[in-house]
Write an enzyme that holds these catalytic residues in place. Sequence first.
Site, PDB file in Angstrom:
ATOM      1  N   HIS A 414       0.818  -1.213   0.000  1.00 13.97           N
ATOM      2  CA  HIS A 414       0.000   0.000   0.000  1.00 13.97           C
ATOM      3  C   HIS A 414       0.852   1.264   0.000  1.00 13.97           C
ATOM      4  O   HIS A 414       0.628   2.197  -0.781  1.00 13.97           O
ATOM      5  CB  HIS A 414      -0.938  -0.028   1.222  1.00 13.97           C
ATOM      6  CG  HIS A 414      -1.851   1.141   1.277  1.00 13.97           C
ATOM      7  ND1 HIS A 414      -1.580   2.260   2.035  1.00 13.97           N
ATOM      8  CD2 HIS A 414      -3.006   1.396   0.637  1.00 13.97           C
ATOM      9  CE1 HIS A 414      -2.542   3.139   1.866  1.00 13.97           C
ATOM     10  NE2 HIS A 414      -3.439   2.644   1.024  1.00 13.97           N
ATOM     11  N   ARG A 513      -8.835   3.250  -8.331  1.00 12.69           N
ATOM     12  CA  ARG A 513      -9.215   2.447  -7.165  1.00 12.69           C
ATOM     13  C   ARG A 513     -10.242   3.226  -6.340  1.00 12.69           C
ATOM     14  O   ARG A 513      -9.939   4.307  -5.836  1.00 12.69           O
ATOM     15  CB  ARG A 513      -7.991   2.141  -6.298  1.00 12.69           C
ATOM     16  CG  ARG A 513      -6.996   1.163  -6.901  1.00 12.69           C
ATOM     17  CD  ARG A 513      -5.874   0.905  -5.906  1.00 12.69           C
ATOM     18  NE  ARG A 513      -4.986  -0.173  -6.324  1.00 12.69           N
ATOM     19  CZ  ARG A 513      -3.844  -0.011  -6.976  1.00 12.69           C
ATOM     20  NH1 ARG A 513      -3.454   1.196  -7.327  1.00 12.69           N
ATOM     21  NH2 ARG A 513      -3.087  -1.053  -7.279  1.00 12.69           N
ATOM     22  N   GLY A 683      -4.208  -7.899 -12.828  1.00 14.02           N
ATOM     23  CA  GLY A 683      -3.776  -7.398 -11.521  1.00 14.02           C
ATOM     24  C   GLY A 683      -2.543  -8.200 -11.134  1.00 14.02           C
ATOM     25  O   GLY A 683      -2.621  -9.175 -10.380  1.00 14.02           O
ATOM     26  N   SER A 684      -1.413  -7.777 -11.657  1.00 12.18           N
ATOM     27  CA  SER A 684      -0.213  -8.603 -11.466  1.00 12.18           C
ATOM     28  C   SER A 684       0.223  -8.670 -10.008  1.00 12.18           C
ATOM     29  O   SER A 684       0.940  -9.585  -9.615  1.00 12.18           O
ATOM     30  CB  SER A 684       0.931  -8.087 -12.346  1.00 12.18           C
ATOM     31  OG  SER A 684       1.093  -6.699 -12.188  1.00 12.18           O
ATOM     32  N   ASN A 685      -0.241  -7.720  -9.193  1.00 12.39           N
ATOM     33  CA  ASN A 685       0.150  -7.748  -7.775  1.00 12.39           C
ATOM     34  C   ASN A 685      -0.461  -8.974  -7.089  1.00 12.39           C
ATOM     35  O   ASN A 685       0.231  -9.771  -6.457  1.00 12.39           O
ATOM     36  CB  ASN A 685      -0.340  -6.494  -7.054  1.00 12.39           C
ATOM     37  CG  ASN A 685       0.086  -5.206  -7.737  1.00 12.39           C
ATOM     38  OD1 ASN A 685       1.012  -5.233  -8.535  1.00 12.39           O
ATOM     39  ND2 ASN A 685      -0.571  -4.111  -7.434  1.00 12.39           N
ATOM     40  N   ASP A 686      -1.782  -9.122  -7.248  1.00 16.52           N
ATOM     41  CA  ASP A 686      -2.432 -10.282  -6.631  1.00 16.52           C
ATOM     42  C   ASP A 686      -2.120 -11.559  -7.397  1.00 16.52           C
ATOM     43  O   ASP A 686      -1.931 -12.616  -6.803  1.00 16.52           O
ATOM     44  CB  ASP A 686      -3.952 -10.064  -6.586  1.00 16.52           C
ATOM     45  CG  ASP A 686      -4.349  -9.190  -5.409  1.00 16.52           C
ATOM     46  OD1 ASP A 686      -3.819  -9.405  -4.303  1.00 16.52           O
ATOM     47  OD2 ASP A 686      -5.166  -8.272  -5.592  1.00 16.52           O
ATOM     48  N   CYS A 733      -2.899  -3.501 -14.913  1.00 17.94           N
ATOM     49  CA  CYS A 733      -2.863  -2.322 -14.042  1.00 17.94           C
ATOM     50  C   CYS A 733      -2.071  -2.601 -12.759  1.00 17.94           C
ATOM     51  O   CYS A 733      -2.008  -1.767 -11.876  1.00 17.94           O
ATOM     52  CB  CYS A 733      -4.263  -1.828 -13.721  1.00 17.94           C
ATOM     53  SG  CYS A 733      -5.283  -3.057 -12.910  1.00 17.94           S
TER      54      CYS A 733
HETATM   55  C1  PEP Z   1      -3.317  -5.908  -8.578  1.00 20.90           C
HETATM   56  O1  PEP Z   1      -3.646  -6.827  -7.832  1.00 20.90           O
HETATM   57  O2  PEP Z   1      -2.360  -5.993  -9.366  1.00 20.90           O
HETATM   58  C2  PEP Z   1      -4.030  -4.623  -8.559  1.00 20.90           C
HETATM   59  C3  PEP Z   1      -3.796  -3.688  -9.458  1.00 20.90           C
HETATM   60  O3  PEP Z   1      -4.905  -4.416  -7.564  1.00 20.90           O
HETATM   61  P1  PEP Z   1      -4.511  -4.056  -6.050  1.00 20.90           P
HETATM   62  O4  PEP Z   1      -3.044  -3.786  -6.011  1.00 20.90           O
HETATM   63  O5  PEP Z   1      -5.344  -2.884  -5.705  1.00 20.90           O
HETATM   64  O6  PEP Z   1      -4.928  -5.312  -5.354  1.00 20.90           O
HETATM   65 MG    MG Z   2      -5.558  -6.700  -6.850  1.00 18.81          MG
END
Ligand code: PEP
Ligand code: MG
Length: 795
Positions: A414, A513, A683-686, A733
């Site tokens: 975050h 977001r 959502g490459s982060n998750d 994203c």
């Molecule tokens: C992600 O998961 O890549 C994403 C963009 O969403 P967040 O980081 O808000 O979970």
């Molecule tokens: Mg995500």
Amino acid sequence: MDKEKAYVLWFDDLRRSDVDLVGGKSSSLGELTSQTKVPVPYGFATTAHGYRYFMEKSGADAKVKELLENLTDVEDSMQLRDVCAQIREAIMAVKMPQELQDAIGNAYDELAKKVGEKTPFVAVRSSATAEDLPDASFAGQQDTYLNVKGKKEVIARVKECYASTFTDRAVYYRVKQGFDHLEVALSAVVQMMVFSEASGVMFTVDLATGNDQNIMIEGAWGLGEYVVQGTVTPDSFLVNKQDLTITEKHINEKPIMLTRKPGSGVIEQNVDPEKAKQQVISDEQVVELARYALAIEKHYGCYMDIEWGVDERDGSIKILQARPETVWSKKNKEKKQNEPAETNYATDRKPLLKGLPASPGRVGGKAHVILDPALIDTFNEGEILITKMTAPDWVPAMKKAKAIVTDAGGMTCHASIVSRELGIPCIVGTQSRGDAATETIQDGAMITVDATNGIVYDGLIEDLVKQPQATEQTAVAAEYFPPTGTKVYMNLGDPDLAEKHGQLPCDGIGLMREEFIWTTFIHEHPLYLIEIGHPERVVDGLADGIRKVCQAMAPRPVTLRFSDFKSSEYRDLKGGDKYEPHEPSALLGWRGASRYYDPTYIEAFKLELAAVRKVREEYGFKNLNVMIPFCRTVEEARIITDLMAAEGLRRGPDFKVWLMAEIPSNIILADQFNEFVDGYSIGSNDLTMLILGCDRDNDTVSHIYDERNLAVRRAIRHLIEAAHRDGKTVSICGQAPSVYPDFTAFLISQGIDSVSVNPDMVKATKKMVAQLEQRILLDAVTGKGRQANQEELKW
Ligand code: PEP
Ligand code: MG
């Protein structure tokens, strides 16, 4: 010799003043060869006169003129593409006049004699004359043909360079600048090939900060194109100009390289895993390069941008290209006239602690350590926030902060995401690098945060803070941003920043977001507001924030992502305690789609839908589209889209519904999800967290968490294929393309439709995408086809 009438000129006959005769690149190589002692591979250049003769005698100019009639609007990127492709084809179809062919062929034979080889390998590059693209470094990258052998091949490549006068970007630029397309000319450099086992670039000024005390050197395995294009993350070195000591080095994994094919042409290859991790050139070679860079800078009298290679045959270093750097040369010159000389930003103070440089910049100020979220209100404007980790309801305090330093977290946590968006310096993950910030930094202490390098110092270091900040680079005026087929969107959640960041050359918002609006404007839990009889506060608060973004961006599209709070975060909103469960792992719990149809939450979701309708119907912003996050099953996609339709939000030509592709199921079952959506945003982060099984917020496993892992790349490739089969679009994203430029190159090579990056990466990404597209297009026209390593991606 009448230089004006020659078809080819040798490097030793050229000076940098010969730009009109042979363009910037050729004249610069001539200057280096004839006027300095740095080692430059020898060669010759075809002239502007030769190009004009070609166009006239072959009849190409008449054809080009005719085709240009069809170009009525350069802003129409499809039209621009079509017309330019036809022009290039027309140029490739005509015959080169025999006299010109002979001149090039004879020069090649003479070059062979001079170097004592029968048919030497050469590189053929284009060099535009002065009235063409000012940013020749960028333009030139499209049009380099490496490992060319034999007269016939050389002549063919020269013709391809001629055709590249009509790339989309060059044509667009000339129209905008009011230049006549038929006035420009192109020279081709024909230069002995360096069999680069390693290569790269170097600059005699720090391009991000303008600091000119060091030489920056970047290098990777194989030919230099992958460094220039950003396809690999190169090793980087800083060498002090005063004493030629290496003050910094970062060795990265360089898993692929572009290399010569034994016959002719080039090919991408995997680098042996052990070698991939090794330092690409020795410290001695780094210093030798720095010495050449200094000599070139001294000769030209300005900052320089230089390409180099190390020949595998004898380990010798060669300088392949050198051009003046214009932005900082001008800026620093003006500055030096007005100000006392700048001091070196390197400091001998001992670092207090180190962490991950999540958002660049350097500031000094008072540290405010906050351990208990209940005390966020005590945070004052202009302080430096020190905490374990931030959460969505910390955003108001984060907006007041001059910088942020956290104990935990990685590049997608975050604190990283928000501070990059806000443009404030941020260092995360100090704990796993030795000392936790909250334990090491005293509350109230004066500190200096160098987030560009991930270091916190005790006390205020004026010289360090005074340095030009990376963000100044974004202020460079009159930059050109070519139209791109792959859209470049921006991630933006904070409506207060929409006006400012809306000026950036992005094609819209790829991720807004919704959580930002909750934490900035609403602050209260939706179910609590329903209970106390004020649901309108949700609708109005959301609609107001969304409208601001849509207004700033119109007519460009904005994709609002419905709420994706975790229960732990919702609980922090006023009244949230009563409605939010305590979950063992909130990241895997009640979040995203699973909330929206849950009988205990559905009324709150309907308020989100009402806000979207209000913006689209009442305020009239039809550029608003939506996205569903964290949707685990196909059945959930069906339920949510039905629910939306029942509330008056049905997919249609002017209203798109996207799905976040961030759970492996979204990808494995993309063929079934397709029925319910217009497209996906990765959502490459998750996704990385769930494919690799690494908690994205846990810095203990952050060394394994890597979006570039083959498993993630395979998943992405599969999604693009499955989505495109049914005409659905794919975007991304997550943080990956904002952090790793080489990841963007991968995505483009797989045919992604758009990428969405943080505001600080929009300009660089836009340029890079244009460059990659031009390359793919040119390859298609010339029938070359890039040899990407597609095999590895199959599953
Ligand atoms: C992600 O998961 O890549 C994403 C963009 O969403 P967040 O980081 O808000 O979970
Ligand atoms: Mg995500």
